[in-house]
Design an enzyme around this catalytic site. Structure first.
Site, PDB file in Angstrom:
ATOM      1  CG  ASP A  39       0.083  -4.014   2.723  1.00 49.55           C
ATOM      2  OD1 ASP A  39       0.336  -3.493   1.627  1.00 49.55           O
ATOM      3  OD2 ASP A  39      -0.129  -3.346   3.758  1.00 49.55           O
ATOM      4  CB  VAL A  64     -14.379 -23.131   1.896  1.00 51.83           C
ATOM      5  CG1 VAL A  64     -14.636 -24.439   1.194  1.00 51.83           C
ATOM      6  CG2 VAL A  64     -13.003 -23.109   2.544  1.00 51.83           C
ATOM      7  CG  ASN A  86       6.173   4.094  12.229  1.00 55.21           C
ATOM      8  OD1 ASN A  86       5.589   4.900  12.938  1.00 55.21           O
ATOM      9  ND2 ASN A  86       7.464   3.825  12.360  1.00 55.21           N
ATOM     10  CB  SER A  87       3.162   1.815   6.172  1.00 53.98           C
ATOM     11  OG  SER A  87       1.956   2.016   6.863  1.00 53.98           O
ATOM     12  CG  HIS A 144      -0.397   0.295   2.520  1.00 52.69           C
ATOM     13  ND1 HIS A 144      -0.108  -0.689   3.443  1.00 52.69           N
ATOM     14  CD2 HIS A 144      -0.047   1.461   3.113  1.00 52.69           C
ATOM     15  CE1 HIS A 144       0.382  -0.135   4.533  1.00 52.69           C
ATOM     16  NE2 HIS A 144       0.433   1.168   4.364  1.00 52.69           N
TER      17      HIS A 144
END
Length: 389
Positions: A165, A297, A239-240, A135
């Site tokens: 991510d 499922v 911080n990502s 992201h």
């Protein structure tokens, strides 16, 4: 001839003058005597530390060693892209804005607008591979990697995976100039371990925050099926993609997101375990993308109502709530409200465990599963296929 007798009043005046002068100077002359002056500041720092203080200083030293060791391997990632924004003909007209509000669409000319962002990343090896979050770099036109020594490099995207991510970047840096970070084994992380974050929160590059591991195997956060490491170390926007470290300065996870009503850190941060992140990055490096096993499922935890209606002994396992048509689960004959309690010979306690097992399985390799249906245990098998886009 004049008589020179001394005037007594003159002696009294001289004596009184000396008395006043002595009264004025006495505080100045005695201020160097610490034993008599309670206001004297003591500047001697040679007192020995208590055992508790010694331990605290040793911990301070340990934190500083972690920062000095790791900070050259943590980067800031400045992102940039150009987007088209529709400009209304009456935009900026106070009369129009007052009566009709801010224009949000309709006809008008299209203006190009530059958008920027900031994230963090870690240096994986001397070849210039850098790991961050998907992201952080999603839909960006330009990525600039900045090191602690202020050197910058333009980065290219090798590949990324939205589900986990994770993104893999590469820069061209001179040989021998990069310091790879050390990766830990995230399976060994325990609640209460030190947790240290380094990154660029709100643009403040190489910020260092400390907390503990608040939880491990924290599942059910999103649709990825991933079990996160939870920490109370302060994590904010920017911080990502940066590392969560142990006290040895080894990466235990990649910081991904926070739970917050305000948008700022409230001490609930979630980190992708580094074992999972490393596996995804290696597959991206090899294949340019990630292929996932899939059984098709929709699962849920077994609740009290399920136990009563299905006559179950306990809440262990994962109950089937949805089956995709033509999926491996459909081909294997699974039915709604089947409870999967075992997979590949391993007991299944929760849906997260089953998802993790499938994620680590091989496409096309048959797996034995045990289910409960109509109070009976049934042994059958299922063959994972590649997850469709």
């Amino acid at each position: 001839m004049i008589d020179k007798k001394t005037n007594p009043l003159r002696y009294l005046a001289i004596a009184f003058s000396f008395l006043l002068l002595g009264t004025f100077l006495s505080p100045i002359l005695t201020c160097g005597n610490s034993s008599e002056n309670p206001l004297q500041l003591k500047a001697d720092g040679s007192d020995k530390l208590s055992p508790a203080q010694t331990q605290a200083v040793a911990l301070e030293d340990a934190f500083q060693e972690v920062f000095d060791k790791v900070s050259p391997s943590v980067v800031s990632i400045a992102t940039e892209r150009t987007v088209n924004v529709q400009q209304h003909p009456f935009s900026g007209d106070p009369y129009f804005d007052h009566f009709f509000g801010r224009p949000g669409g309709g006809s008008g000319r299209v203006m190009k607008q530059k958008q920027t962002g900031l994230g963090s990343g870690i240096v994986l090896n001397e070849d210039g591979y850098i790991m961050t979050n998907h992201h952080v770099i999603k839909d960006m036109d330009k990525l600039t990697v900045k090191f602690k020594n202020q050197k910058t490099f333009e980065a290219k995207v090798i590949g990324s995976d939205e589900t986990m991510d994770i993104a893999l970047l590469k820069i061209d840096a001179p040989k021998g100039t990069l310091r790879p970070i050390v990766l830990a084994d995230s399976n060994k992380v325990k609640v209460g371990n030190w947790a240290i974050a380094i990154g660029a929160p709100l643009g403040f590059e190489h910020s260092f925050t400390v907390g503990v591991v608040s939880a491990v195997q924290r599942g059910g956060i999103d649709s990825s099926g991933l079990s996160y490491i939870q920490t109370d170390a302060a994590i904010n926007q920017g911080n990502s993609g940066g590392p969560l470290l142990n006290i040895r300065g080894e990466v235990i996870g990649i910081n991904r997101m926070i739970a917050s009503q305000s948008g700022g850190s409230v001490g609930i941060g979630f980190t992708i375990p580094i074992n999972e992140a490393r596996r995804v990055a290696e597959e991206i490096k090899t294949n340019g993308k990630v292929t996932r096993p899939w059984i098709g499922v929709g699962l849920d935890a077994v609740n009290e109502e399920d136990i009563e209606q299905l006559k179950l002994k306990d809440n262990k396992g994962a109950i089937v709530r949805q089956i995709m048509k033509g999926s491996p689960a459909d081909k294997a004959g699974l039915k709604l409200f089947d409870v999967i309690i075992e997979m590949g010979g391993k007991e299944i306690q929760t849906p997260e465990e089953l998802i993790g097992f499938v994620r680590s399985s091989k496409i096309g390799k048959r797996i034995e599963i045990k289910i409960i249906r109509n109070k009976n245990e049934i042994l059958t098998s299922i063959t994972p296929e590649q997850k469709p886009n």
